[in-house]
Design an enzyme around this catalytic site. Structure first.
Site, PDB file in Angstrom:
ATOM      1  N   SER A 148      -8.424   9.000  -0.683  1.00  0.00           N
ATOM      2  CA  SER A 148      -9.782   8.477  -0.763  1.00  0.00           C
ATOM      3  C   SER A 148     -10.781   9.605  -1.052  1.00  0.00           C
ATOM      4  CB  SER A 148     -10.121   7.725   0.521  1.00  0.00           C
ATOM      5  OG  SER A 148     -11.300   6.963   0.369  1.00  0.00           O
ATOM      6  N   GLU A 243      -7.715  -2.411  -5.316  1.00  0.00           N
ATOM      7  CA  GLU A 243      -8.771  -1.501  -4.853  1.00  0.00           C
ATOM      8  C   GLU A 243     -10.070  -1.622  -5.639  1.00  0.00           C
ATOM      9  OE1 GLU A 243      -8.053   2.483  -3.810  1.00  0.00           O
ATOM     10  OE2 GLU A 243      -5.875   2.265  -3.736  1.00  0.00           O
ATOM     11  N   HIS A 273      -6.802  -0.323  -0.684  1.00  0.00           N
ATOM     12  CA  HIS A 273      -7.202   1.084  -0.660  1.00  0.00           C
ATOM     13  C   HIS A 273      -6.453   1.838   0.447  1.00  0.00           C
ATOM     14  CE1 HIS A 273      -9.802   4.526  -1.241  1.00  0.00           C
ATOM     15  NE2 HIS A 273     -10.210   4.487   0.016  1.00  0.00           N
TER      16      HIS A 273
END
Length: 300
Positions: A148, A243, A273
């Site tokens: 991320s 995502e 995600h």
């Protein structure tokens, strides 16, 4: 088809998000505590030791599996939107990566925003890399990885090392990287209802304000999607097809390909995600980490 365990975890996460949406927004301390509570108790891989270390003034820890091949190492930059996350929240992920890659892993606890806005996280990542090389680490046997925000930071660090004429890692392995803090990718809206971890720009806007603050978010060291992609190390990028940040990956992949760089794109069907955070719960998380570890092991 996702496993029953994955579907159950996603359903629970969706319920949590619905409950949160019906309540007043929590303060940052509560958000950080909640993120830590959710993931710090996840089971780590067997036979792995954790040792705190000062990595050039940056808090970190060595994650060492029973079996390490040669001088193989991984520098890991955790996710959390630059505002949450720490060593505790990602031990269950990094311990499995270390075991799978047969590598020592330096889990980096870079400074968080808004107390420490850009470029604090990048400065800490750079300091940890330089410390590693100054203390016996070899660039040719070291990978940089992260998820991320940490995935975006991984790419930004590689760009910074290239721009500064410094040694590059053998490879980079971003997981669901956040590479565009301006939200210009189509997937931000197209997948806003599909990703149970992130719900689009509304859920990320505060993180951008905390991290970028007065700096233009199109700065490539903040949003690597706006950078140049020539002369970067070989890279594997994993992303889930559900995502909101899907295009954050596809546009980086296209940029590297257009620059004739080496990149392997691994989209995971039906995954949210950073599904890797479900390691110890869902088999897809274990499989995703294993794929990344294999890539790193073959290049370091």
């Amino acid at each position: 088809m996702p496993s029953d365990a994955y579907n159950a975890a996603v359903a629970a996460l969706r319920q949590q998000m619905q409950n949160a949406a019906a309540s007043p927004p929590p303060d940052l301390a509560t958000t950080r505590a909640g993120f830590e509570a959710a993931y710090s108790s996840m089971p780590v891989a067997d036979g792995v030791s954790f040792a705190p270390v000062d990595a050039g003034g940056v808090s970190a820890e060595w994650v060492t599996p029973t079996e390490v091949e040669g001088n193989r190492a991984i520098i890991y930059l955790h996710g959390g939107g630059y505002v949450v996350g720490n060593l505790n929240t990602h031990r269950h992920v990094v311990s499995r990566m270390a075991v799978g890659a047969k590598a020592r892993l330096l889990n980096v606890d870079y400074r968080l925003a808004p107390e420490n806005p850009f470029p604090a996280a990048l400065d800490d990542a750079m300091a940890a890399w330089q410390w590693h090389l100054a203390n016996g680490g070899e660039a040719a046997h070291t990978a940089i990885s992260g998820d991320s925000a940490g995935g975006g930071l991984t790419i930004a660090l590689c760009m910074k090392l290239r721009d500064e004429g410094m040694e590059l890692p053998a490879c980079a392995a971003p997981i669901s990287p956040w590479t565009d803090l301006t939200f210009s990718g189509d997937s931000m809206t197209e997948r806003a209802e599909r990703d149970p971890m992130l719900a689009g720009a509304d859920s990320l806007h505060g993180m951008v304000m905390a991290y970028a603050q007065s700096v233009d978010a199109t700065d490539p060291y903040i949003s690597p999607v706006f950078g140049t992609f020539d002369n970067l190390p070989p890279m594997m990028i994993q992303v889930g097809t559900e995502e909101v940040l899907y295009d954050d990956s596809t546009r980086v992949v296209k940029g590297i390909e257009n620059a004739n760089g080496a990149v392997e794109f691994r989209p995971w069907q039906d995954m949210m995600h950073v599904w890797h955070l479900l390691a110890g719960v869902a088999p897809e998380a274990e499989e995703g980490i294993a794929e990344m570890a294999e890539y790193i092991s073959t290049r370091t």
